[in-house]
Motif scaffolding. Structure first.
Motif, PDB file in Angstrom:
ATOM      1  N   THR A 166      83.264 -26.919  58.126  1.00 26.62           N
ATOM      2  CA  THR A 166      82.221 -28.144  57.847  1.00 26.62           C
ATOM      3  C   THR A 166      80.876 -27.193  57.503  1.00 26.62           C
ATOM      4  O   THR A 166      80.526 -26.324  57.971  1.00 26.62           O
ATOM      5  N   SER A 167      80.486 -27.892  56.302  1.00 25.00           N
ATOM      6  CA  SER A 167      79.320 -27.314  55.742  1.00 25.00           C
ATOM      7  C   SER A 167      77.941 -28.185  55.877  1.00 25.00           C
ATOM      8  O   SER A 167      78.224 -29.526  56.225  1.00 25.00           O
ATOM      9  N   SER A 168      76.954 -27.623  55.978  1.00 19.59           N
ATOM     10  CA  SER A 168      75.603 -28.442  56.184  1.00 19.59           C
ATOM     11  C   SER A 168      75.056 -28.472  54.789  1.00 19.59           C
ATOM     12  O   SER A 168      75.429 -27.618  53.740  1.00 19.59           O
ATOM     13  N   ASP A 171      73.630 -25.056  53.378  1.00 23.69           N
ATOM     14  CA  ASP A 171      74.814 -23.919  53.186  1.00 23.69           C
ATOM     15  C   ASP A 171      74.698 -23.663  51.736  1.00 23.69           C
ATOM     16  O   ASP A 171      74.719 -24.671  50.831  1.00 23.69           O
TER      17      ASP A 171
END
Length: 191
Positions: A166-168, A171
């Motif tokens: 899961t990326s923000s 990132d």
């Protein structure tokens, strides 16, 4: 899997590696890097190994860069601003471990981020889309977001990718990740 769980998992996996395995895998990664079409560039940013964390030994890559007469850039971290200052690595550069055990230049000739062509990126985990998990402070995401768009971001890992991380929004994705047994290209550059 959550980033904190991935950090724990890969720190534990690294702790299981012997010095001999780290050396063999680090050499295999350096040899794979030689096969990439990246050696026409000038400025290469390289992290210096934190041995206590059983990171990839970047000494082999350092030797390749020096042998190819490339400009090698190393960084110093400011933990208050979460910024990195980049310095040219020369014969006169003094390296000292900071309070977190990270080898850093004491001072030297500063290199602007805009000059950096290739960044070898440390990581704990990564996925099939080029998302990475580092130690969680955000130094590299902040630094990579300031690099020129065509700068290549190459992760180095002892391990295979996770399916999905899961990326923000902050990132920054990798262009490649090189392991002892594979070179993975994540996205096409348009330049």
């Amino acid at each position: 899997m959550l980033k904190k769980d991935l950090r724990k998992k890969y720190k534990e996996l690294r702790q299981g590696l012997t010095p001999e395995v780290i050396e063999d895998k680090s050499l295999a990664i350096a040899n794979r890097l030689l096969l990439l079409d990246i050696w026409d560039k000038t400025y290469y940013h390289l992290f210096l190994t934190i041995e206590e964390h059983k990171e990839i030994d970047t000494e082999f890559i350092l030797q390749i860069l020096a042998g190819k007469d490339k400009e090698i850039v190393v960084s110093k971290c400011d933990f208050l601003t979460v910024e990195m200052t980049h310095y040219l690595l020369t014969d006169n550069t003094k390296i000292k471990k900071n309070q977190y055990g990270i080898p850093e230049p004491v001072d030297g000739i500063e290199v602007p981020v805009s000059k950096i062509d290739v960044v070898f990126v440390p990581l704990l985990a990564y996925d099939l889309d080029g998302n990475r998990v580092g130690y969680g402070k955000g130094f590299y995401d902040k630094f990579l977001s300031k690099c020129k768009p065509e700068a290549l971001k190459i992760g180095l890992s002892f391990f295979e990718p996770e399916d999905k991380i899961t990326s923000s929004p902050n990132d920054v994705r990798l262009d490649y990740c090189v392991t002892p047994s594979a070179t993975i290209r994540f996205q096409e550059k348009s330049f």
